[in-house]
Design an enzyme around this catalytic site. Structure first.
Site, PDB file in Angstrom:
ATOM      1  N   HIS A   8       0.852  -1.198   0.000  1.00 23.36           N
ATOM      2  CA  HIS A   8       0.000   0.000   0.000  1.00 23.36           C
ATOM      3  C   HIS A   8       0.880   1.238   0.000  1.00 23.36           C
ATOM      4  O   HIS A   8       1.960   1.249   0.599  1.00 23.36           O
ATOM      5  CB  HIS A   8      -0.982   0.008   1.180  1.00 23.36           C
ATOM      6  N   ASP A  60       6.505   1.026   5.984  1.00 22.51           N
ATOM      7  CA  ASP A  60       5.074   0.700   5.995  1.00 22.51           C
ATOM      8  C   ASP A  60       4.292   1.678   5.127  1.00 22.51           C
ATOM      9  O   ASP A  60       3.797   2.676   5.636  1.00 22.51           O
ATOM     10  CB  ASP A  60       4.581   0.740   7.445  1.00 22.51           C
ATOM     11  N   GLU A 117      -5.163   1.641   3.075  1.00 21.60           N
ATOM     12  CA  GLU A 117      -5.022   0.562   4.064  1.00 21.60           C
ATOM     13  C   GLU A 117      -4.961   1.111   5.479  1.00 21.60           C
ATOM     14  O   GLU A 117      -5.568   0.552   6.401  1.00 21.60           O
ATOM     15  CB  GLU A 117      -3.771  -0.268   3.760  1.00 21.60           C
ATOM     16  N   GLU A 118      -4.242   2.198   5.664  1.00 22.16           N
ATOM     17  CA  GLU A 118      -4.053   2.726   7.020  1.00 22.16           C
ATOM     18  C   GLU A 118      -5.345   3.295   7.608  1.00 22.16           C
ATOM     19  O   GLU A 118      -5.482   3.390   8.828  1.00 22.16           O
ATOM     20  CB  GLU A 118      -2.965   3.807   7.027  1.00 22.16           C
ATOM     21  N   ASP A 168      -0.463   4.389   0.765  1.00 25.05           N
ATOM     22  CA  ASP A 168      -0.903   5.383   1.747  1.00 25.05           C
ATOM     23  C   ASP A 168      -0.146   5.160   3.051  1.00 25.05           C
ATOM     24  O   ASP A 168       0.383   4.067   3.309  1.00 25.05           O
ATOM     25  CB  ASP A 168      -2.407   5.306   1.970  1.00 25.05           C
ATOM     26  N   HIS A 202       4.231   3.622  12.263  1.00 30.08           N
ATOM     27  CA  HIS A 202       3.135   4.368  12.892  1.00 30.08           C
ATOM     28  C   HIS A 202       3.633   5.342  13.964  1.00 30.08           C
ATOM     29  O   HIS A 202       2.828   6.049  14.556  1.00 30.08           O
ATOM     30  CB  HIS A 202       2.078   3.441  13.516  1.00 30.08           C
TER      31      HIS A 202
END
Length: 454
Positions: A90, A123, A156-157, A92, A423
């Protein structure tokens, strides 16, 4: 020992990979227009599409998904009769949080202490670059032996389910014999790991109203119900004194069987301050892979700077609940909703909204594709054997793909090892892990094609 030709090729491609990752990281592709312009996500999607076209992919398309974002699709045909492998990542990313806490700009790839720092570096923009590296290495060493589909998700996030709904409406699009989800990570740097389980997730937004408007705390405080105090009381009901998640009716005592996570190692990885205790009971693996975990991820309340002596009429919070394999995310959503409504104090008016939801996932690591991956990882990581672990995070698409394509084997690998701090502020990727996992993926595709011919 003579280096494997695939390894040599990937090593030669790393400067290009770094430059491309820097370009991709530069897009502020947070899939929330309230935080960043939608144009940033659209620009990132177009970059991904251009990269696929440059790699000879056909049918490259930007898919408008029901949540208002775009996923990028491409198809690379392989030899006649070859199996099809779907590669997922992903583009995003999570918001950067406190930009002042970053040691370098979050959207500027920066090399420091042997790692590359930037939001999305691990990520999962790095995951997309990993796929490109693997395919380029194969092309330089005899060709790609399988047909390849690539899907790069755009939300996705956010957990808003755009790609899941699109895939359900177009079930032939992502059909494959095997699916490689490039969005997890090794248990630690240098230890090749496939992820056997994922926790699911439910996200709720709860609003409490107690007054028609804010009041002077001196004139009314002590009798008038303060919505912020009510919210604090409510959120505290979600945890026991030892920090264990306590949602009414939710099972919280499952055990993890398999690779364990030593407590001292976890404290170091999580950067727990000296003297601060871990929360919950059972092993660390029990707590982060096999049991539910609630987190208050946001509260709307007055900031300290500029605060006035007022009772708050309204308070709002966003609550995330990680749901382990063996539990149903929809049922967990119902239980959490009921808990929030039942535990609001003083008759406060409660509104609960569902923001996102995804089911947990358990892979079949005894499948033939895992044998091919184990062989590939042993070559990419000399002296190490492939391990399997759980992962506390969620990838809602996994269950959608498992439902749509029940015969497909699903493998989960990626760049998000503990040092990556995904994150969080100062997210980074290990270039050595990017290199080795790209080698592993390339060798896996070759091994897998050979196993299908056998």
């Amino acid at each position: 020992m003579t280096a494997h030709p695939i390894s040599e090729t990937v090593a030669s491609l790393m400067p290009r990979a770094k430059a491309e990752l820097a370009e991709l990281v530069a897009f502020q592709s947070v899939a929330d227009p309230a935080q960043f312009p939608k144009s940033e996500c659209e620009a990132a999607a177009n970059w991904v599409a251009d990269a696929l076209r440059a790699g000879d992919f056909q049918d490259v398309a930007l898919l408008d998904t029901p949540d208002g974002t775009q996923s990028v699709y491409g198809f690379l045909p392989g030899p006649a009769g070859a199996p099809t492998v779907l590669l997922y990542a992903h583009y995003d990313v999570q918001p950067p949080l406190d930009e002042s806490a970053w040691l370098s700009p979050p959207f500027e790839l920066t090399e420091r202490d042997g790692r590359w720092f930037g939001r999305g570096a691990a990520d999962c923009k790095g995951g997309f670059i990993m796929h490109l590296l693997a395919l380029r290495a194969l092309k330089a060493n005899g060709g790609v032996p399988v047909s390849v589909k690539v899907i790069a998700e755009g939300s996705e996030e956010q957990g808003t389910g755009g790609l899941e709904r699109y895939a359900e409406a177009h079930p032939d699009l992502l059909a494959a014999d095997t699916i490689v989800i490039g969005d997890t990570g090794n248990f630690r740097v240098g230890l090749p790991t496939v992820t056997a389980t994922l926790r699911g997730m439910t996200m709720l937004r709860v609003t409490l109203d107690t007054l028609e408007g804010n009041l002077h705390s001196g004139q009314f405080g002590g009798a008038a119900p303060d919505a912020l105090a009510a919210m604090i009381h409510l959120l505290a009901s979600l945890r026991a004194e030892d920090g264990t998640t306590t949602v009414d009716g939710l099972v919280t005592d499952a055990d993890w069987e398999g690779l364990q996570y030593p407590e001292a190692e976890f404290r170091t990885d999580a950067k727990v301050l000296d003297g601060v205790e871990l929360i919950g009971t059972g092993t660390v693996a029990d707590r982060i892979w096999a049991r539910p975990a609630v987190t208050v991820i946001g509260i709307d309340c007055p900031p300290v700077v500029g605060a006035t002596p007022s009772l708050q009429a309204t308070a709002r919070a966003q609550v995330s609940l990680r749901v382990p394999p063996g539990q149903d995310a929809a049922e967990a959503t119902q239980l959490l909703t009921a808990h929030l409504k039942a535990h609001a104090p003083w008759g406060a008016r409660v509104v609960v909204e569902q923001v996102g939801q995804g089911q947990p996932f358990r892979a079949d690591i005894s499948s033939p594709a895992y044998t091919s991956m184990a062989q590939a990882m042993e070559t990419a990581y000399p002296g190490e054997k492939m391990q399997s672990s759980g992962m506390g995070g969620s990838i809602p698409l996994c269950n959608t793909l498992a439902t749509l394509y029940p015969e497909a084997e699903i493998l989960l690998i990626g760049l998000s090892e503990p040092e990556a701090q995904i994150h969080a502020v100062n997210e980074s990727v290990s270039p050595e892990e990017l290199e080795r996992l790209s080698v592993a993926e390339a060798l896996f595709l070759r091994n897998y094609a050979e196993s299908k011919r056998a």
